[in-house]
Write an enzyme that holds these catalytic residues in place. Structure first.
Site, PDB file in Angstrom:
ATOM      1  N   ARG A   1      -5.337  10.485  -1.813  1.00 54.12           N
ATOM      2  CA  ARG A   1      -5.942  10.862  -3.095  1.00 54.12           C
ATOM      3  C   ARG A   1      -6.859  12.052  -2.864  1.00 54.12           C
ATOM      4  O   ARG A   1      -7.450  12.206  -1.799  1.00 54.12           O
ATOM      5  CB  ARG A   1      -6.753   9.688  -3.665  1.00 54.12           C
TER       6      ARG A   1
ATOM      7  N   TYR B   1       1.684  12.296  -3.744  1.00 55.13           N
ATOM      8  CA  TYR B   1       1.085  11.095  -3.140  1.00 55.13           C
ATOM      9  C   TYR B   1       0.788  10.014  -4.199  1.00 55.13           C
ATOM     10  O   TYR B   1       0.295  10.327  -5.297  1.00 55.13           O
ATOM     11  CB  TYR B   1      -0.213  11.456  -2.393  1.00 55.13           C
TER      12      TYR B   1
ATOM     13  N   LYS C   1      -3.988   4.342 -10.420  1.00 54.96           N
ATOM     14  CA  LYS C   1      -5.410   4.689 -10.525  1.00 54.96           C
ATOM     15  C   LYS C   1      -5.695   5.460 -11.819  1.00 54.96           C
ATOM     16  O   LYS C   1      -6.723   5.239 -12.461  1.00 54.96           O
ATOM     17  CB  LYS C   1      -5.848   5.523  -9.328  1.00 54.96           C
TER      18      LYS C   1
ATOM     19  N   HIS D   1     -11.374  -2.397 -10.165  1.00 52.43           N
ATOM     20  CA  HIS D   1     -10.716  -2.204  -8.865  1.00 52.43           C
ATOM     21  C   HIS D   1     -10.846  -3.518  -8.086  1.00 52.43           C
ATOM     22  O   HIS D   1     -11.621  -3.607  -7.132  1.00 52.43           O
ATOM     23  CB  HIS D   1     -11.425  -1.045  -8.145  1.00 52.43           C
TER      24      HIS D   1
ATOM     25  N   SER E   1     -11.982   0.958  -1.254  1.00 54.43           N
ATOM     26  CA  SER E   1     -10.690   1.173  -0.602  1.00 54.43           C
ATOM     27  C   SER E   1     -10.842   0.936   0.911  1.00 54.43           C
ATOM     28  O   SER E   1     -11.863   1.304   1.489  1.00 54.43           O
ATOM     29  CB  SER E   1     -10.213   2.615  -0.835  1.00 54.43           C
TER      30      SER E   1
ATOM     31  N   CYS F   1     -11.212  -1.868   2.601  1.00 57.53           N
ATOM     32  CA  CYS F   1     -12.114  -2.948   3.040  1.00 57.53           C
ATOM     33  C   CYS F   1     -11.413  -4.305   3.004  1.00 57.53           C
ATOM     34  O   CYS F   1     -12.057  -5.348   3.048  1.00 57.53           O
ATOM     35  CB  CYS F   1     -13.369  -2.995   2.178  1.00 57.53           C
TER      36      CYS F   1
ATOM     37  N   LYS G   1      -8.890  -5.715   0.653  1.00 58.61           N
ATOM     38  CA  LYS G   1      -8.514  -6.494  -0.548  1.00 58.61           C
ATOM     39  C   LYS G   1      -7.119  -7.090  -0.392  1.00 58.61           C
ATOM     40  O   LYS G   1      -6.894  -8.240  -0.727  1.00 58.61           O
ATOM     41  CB  LYS G   1      -8.527  -5.603  -1.803  1.00 58.61           C
TER      42      LYS G   1
ATOM     43  N   ASP H   1      -5.131  -5.071  -6.082  1.00 55.85           N
ATOM     44  CA  ASP H   1      -5.880  -3.814  -6.241  1.00 55.85           C
ATOM     45  C   ASP H   1      -6.595  -3.676  -7.582  1.00 55.85           C
ATOM     46  O   ASP H   1      -7.670  -3.107  -7.634  1.00 55.85           O
ATOM     47  CB  ASP H   1      -4.907  -2.630  -6.050  1.00 55.85           C
TER      48      ASP H   1
ATOM     49  N   ARG I   1       1.750   4.266   3.907  1.00 54.13           N
ATOM     50  CA  ARG I   1       1.765   3.216   2.888  1.00 54.13           C
ATOM     51  C   ARG I   1       3.090   2.469   2.825  1.00 54.13           C
ATOM     52  O   ARG I   1       4.135   3.001   3.184  1.00 54.13           O
ATOM     53  CB  ARG I   1       1.530   3.855   1.508  1.00 54.13           C
TER      54      ARG I   1
HETATM   55  C1  OXD Z   1      -7.018   3.072  -2.992  1.00 49.48           C
HETATM   56  C2  OXD Z   1      -5.689   2.472  -3.128  1.00 49.48           C
HETATM   57  O1  OXD Z   1      -7.117   4.213  -2.515  1.00 49.48           O
HETATM   58  O2  OXD Z   1      -5.593   1.324  -3.616  1.00 49.48           O
HETATM   59  O3  OXD Z   1      -7.993   2.403  -3.386  1.00 49.48           O
HETATM   60  O4  OXD Z   1      -4.682   3.114  -2.783  1.00 49.48           O
HETATM   61 MN    MN Z   2      -7.425   0.618  -4.395  1.00 50.60          MN
END
Ligand code: OXD
Ligand code: MN
Length: 583
Positions: free
Chosen positions: A70, A198, A207, A227, A249, A251, A253, A276, A365
Site C-alpha cells: 500500500r 497491488y 481498504k 479494521h 497491520s 500484528c 489478526k 481483517d 501475499r
Molecule cells: C493491511 C492488510 O495492510 O490487511 O492491513 O493488507
Molecule cells: Mn488489514
C-alpha cells in the site's frame, strides 16, 4: 432497465470512451469465468502455475518490483474541506484530484480489456451489506475480487434493488510510482486508483471501499466500519462468544482469527468469520452485531508455518493465488519461515543463492476464499451477522501495555482504542521502538477526520445499554534481554478465555488506574513453561511509564485541535489524575 443499471451502463460507457479499452468484459462471477481468466493469464505470463500435484489450483503472480505494498503517501481523501479529511489523511480538493487522475486515465486502457466487476461487501441478502462496482484493466484484480468478495450476477441484482453502489475505477496505468494515486471521494461514494496493481491499492472492495468509503457511510448511517477480525470461541459446554479485534497491520489478526486451541484447552472450538474487516451495527434490541464484508483473505505469507498458523498453512495448499513469493526447485511456493523446502528462485524469478536478501518479498501475499479455512464459520454468510461480546484492541508494545486489561466502560474503551500504538522495528522504518499511533488500527483507513470518528464511537453510548466490553491485549511484551514473555499464537486463547469470563461476570479483576487486570492465577497457564513471576510482570502496570504514555497521547490529541471531543479529553485527564493519585 432500472435506473441504477442504466446509471451503471452510462458510467461504463463514459469510462470506456475516456480510457479506450479494446473490449469490455462484464464479470458474471461464475467458476467457469474464473477458470478462463486463469487460463488466459497463464498463457500471457501474468500467472504461472505452481506444482499442481502438491499445490492444486495454486498460481503465482510476480508484480512489478516497485509495486509491492500500500502507498499511504499517495492515498488521498478528497473532501470539500480539508478539515473533514483531518490530519490523519492526505487531502486534495475533489476538483484537483479528479483533474489529476482523469488526465492519467485518458487512453490508459488502450490495448487492454476493461473488466466491469459488480460486487457485494457482506452476505448478498444482509441489510448490513453494501455494493460496489469496480472497473479495472487488470485480470489479476478480477480473479482476486472473485476470491475476496461476492462478485458477479448476484451482486448486480442486488445493485438493481438497492439503487446505489460505490464506483471504483482502477487502472494499472504504466506502474510508474510518479503517476500512482489512490483517490477517495466519500461524498460521491467513488474511488479512482491508478498506477498500482497491488491488493490494497487495486482490489477496491477492500481498504478503499470497506474501510475508507464505508467509514464515511457508517458515520452518516450510524454504524461502524472497522479494521477488525471477527472470531467465535466455543467452550466445551457449547457456549459461543464472538469477539472483534482491531490490531495494526502485521500484528497477527489473521493468526488469531484462525487459532488452534492449545492442548490444555482442547475442548474449545474456533469459528472464523473474518480476518481483517468488520462492519458493526446495532440491531433493534441494541445489540452490536458484526458482519465480515469480505469473503476471502489477502494475507501476509512469510511467517506462516505449522506452528504459527497450521490452519492457514493447510488452507493455502490449494486454490490459492500467491503474489511475490519464492519458489522451490520443484515449483512449490516458498517463503521465509515456512520451515519446509528450500528456495531456488526468489520473488523476482532470479536464481536464489542467498545473496539477494530475502527470497520471498516480506509483504508477499496469499489470496484465498474464506471457505477454504478449516475453521470457517457458517455464520459468515448469515445476513444478521453475529452478536459481539467484546471488542479487543491491541498493538506491538515491548513494555507499557500489560498482556491484557479491560476498559472501565465504553468511554474509557474509546480512549483505549484511540491510544493504540505499535512499535516499529528497525527493519520496517529505521528507528527502533518508535511508537506509531494507530487509533483503532485505522490510521491508514479512516475516511474522515479522526476527531469526528472518535465522536462517532462515543455516540454509541447514548444509543444502547448493551454495548460490548472493551479490552486491550499485548502479545509482544519483552524482558530486558529482548525475549518475548508470552508464547502467543494458540496460547492467546488463554487470554481470550479470561476476556469471555469477564464478559460473563464469572471472574473478578484487580482495579488499576488504567483499567481492570487479571488477578494472579486467573489466566490459566497449565502445561505452559511460564513462571508466576513472569505472569506477574505480564499483568502489572508501571505507573511512571503509563504517565509518559498518557502525556504522549495528550500531545497526539492536540494535533487534532478543537475537534477532539470533550469527553475524550476529559477521559485522558481522568487517567492522568488516576495515575497521579496512584503514586
Ligand atoms: C493491511 C492488510 O495492510 O490487511 O492491513 O493488507
Ligand atoms: Mn488489514
Amino acid at each position: 432497465m432500472t435506473s441504477s443499471l442504466s446509471t451503471l451502463r452510462e458510467w461504463v460507457d463514459e469510462v470506456a470512451s475516456h480510457t479506450r479499452p479494446n473490449d469490455i468484459h462484464w464479470c458474471s462471477g461464475s467458476d467457469d469465468e474464473y477458470t478462463q481468466l486463469i487460463e488466459q493469464m497463464t498463457a500471457d505470463g501474468t500467472l504461472s502455475p505452481l506444482n499442481q500435484d502438491t499445490y492444486p489450483n495454486c498460481y503465482l503472480h510476480l508484480s512489478d518490483p516497485t509495486d509491492v505494498a500500500r502507498v499511504e503517501h499517495l492515498t488521498y481523501v478528497c473532501t470539500d474541506s480539508q478539515e473533514d479529511a483531518g490530519p490523519n489523511n492526505n487531502w486534495m480538493s475533489p476538483s484537483e484530484a479528479h483533474a489529476k487522475v482523469d488526465a492519467l486515465f485518458k487512453g490508459a486502457m488502450r490495448g487492454r480489456t476493461m473488466y466491469v466487476i459488480p460486487y457485494c461487501m457482506g452476505p448478498i441478502d444482509s441489510p448490513y451489506s453494501r455494493c460496489g462496482v469496480e472497473i479495472t484493466d487488470s485480470a489479476y484484480v478480477a480473479i482476486n475480487m472473485k476470491l475476496m468478495t461476492r462478485m458477479g450476477s448476484a451482486a448486480l441484482e442486488r445493485i438493481e434493488r438497492d439503487g446505489v453502489f460505490v464506483r471504483g475505477l482502477h487502472s494499472t496505468g504504466d506502474l510508474d510510482p510518479e503517476r500512482r494515486f489512490i483517490m477517495h471521494f466519500p461524498a460521491e461514494l467513488s474511488i479512482k486508483s491508478i498506477g498500482s496493481g497491488y491488493g490494497g491499492n487495486a482490489l477496491l472492495g477492500k481498504k478503499c471501499h470497506a474501510l475508507r468509503i464505508a467509514s464515511h457511510q457508517a458515520r452518516a448511517e450510524g454504524w461502524l466500519a472497522e479494521h477488525m477480525m471477527i472470531v467465535g470461541l466455543e467452550n466445551p459446554d457449547g457456549e459461543i462468544h464472538y469477539i472483534a479485534c482491531a490490531f495494526p497491520s502485521a500484528c497477527g489478526k489473521t493468526n488469531l482469527a484462525m487459532l488452534i486451541p492449545p492442548h490444555s484447552l482442547s475442548g474449545w472450538k474456533v469459528h472464523t468469520l473474518g480476518d481483517d474487516i468488520a462492519w458493526l451495527h446495532l440491531d433493534e434490541e441494541g445489540q452490536l452485531r458484526a458482519i465480515n464484508p469480505e469473503s476471502g483473505y489477502f494475507g501476509v505469507v512469510p511467517g506462516t508455518n505449522r506452528k504459527t498458523n497450521e490452519n492457514a498453512f493447510n488452507m493455502i495448499c490449494s486454490d490459492t493465488i500467491f503474489t511475490n513469493v519464492a519458489r522451490t526447485a520443484n515449483n512449490e511456493p516458498w517463503w521465509e519461515d515456512k520451515r519446509v523446502g528450500e528456495p531456488a528462485f526468489d520473488w523476482q524469478n532470479r536464481a536464489y543463492d542467498g545473496s539477494n536478501g530475502k527470497a520471498a518479498h516480506p509483504n508477499s501475499r496469499f489470496t484465498v476464499a474464506a471457505r477454504n479455512n478449516p475453521t470457517y464459520s457458517a455464520l459468515a454468510d448469515a445476513p444478521e451477522g453475529v452478536p459481539i461480546s467484546a471488542i479487543v484492541f491491541g498493538g506491538r508494545r515491548k513494555r507499557v501495555a500489560p498482556l491484557v486489561y479491560e476498559a472501565k466502560d465504553w468511554r474509557h474503551g474509546v480512549l483505549v482504542g484511540a491510544s493504540v500504538g505499535s512499535e516499529t522495528t528497525a527493519a520496517a522504518i529505521g528507528e527502533v521502538g518508535v511508537i506509531r499511533r494507530d487509533p483503532m488500527a485505522m490510521k491508514p483507513f479512516c475516511g474522515y477526520n479522526f476527531a469526528d470518528y472518535w465522536q462517532h464511537w462515543l455516540s454509541f453510548e447514548q444509543r444502547t445499554d448493551k454495548l460490548p466490553r472493551i479490552f486491550h491485549v499485548n502479545w509482544f511484551r519483552q524482558d530486558d534481554d529482548g525475549h518475548f514473555l508470552w508464547p502467543g499464537f494458540g496460547e492467546n486463547l488463554r487470554v481470550l478465555r479470561w476476556i469471555i469470563d469477564r464478559c460473563e461476570n464469572r471472574i473478578g479483576a484487580k482495579e488499576t488506574p488504567v483499567g481492570y487486570l487479571p488477578e494472579d492465577g486467573d489466566i490459566d497457564v497449565s502445561e505452559l513453561d511460564i513462571s508466576p513471576e513472569v505472569m506477574r510482570q505480564l499483568t502489572a502496570i508501571d505507573i511512571e511509564r503509563w504517565k509518559t504514555e498518557n502525556e504522549h497521547f495528550a500531545d497526539y490529541l492536540d494535533t487534532f485541535g478543537d475537534r477532539v471531543p470533550d469527553a475524550l479529553r476529559a477521559e485522558q485527564r481522568r487517567l492522568a489524575a488516576a495515575l497521579e493519585a496512584a503514586q
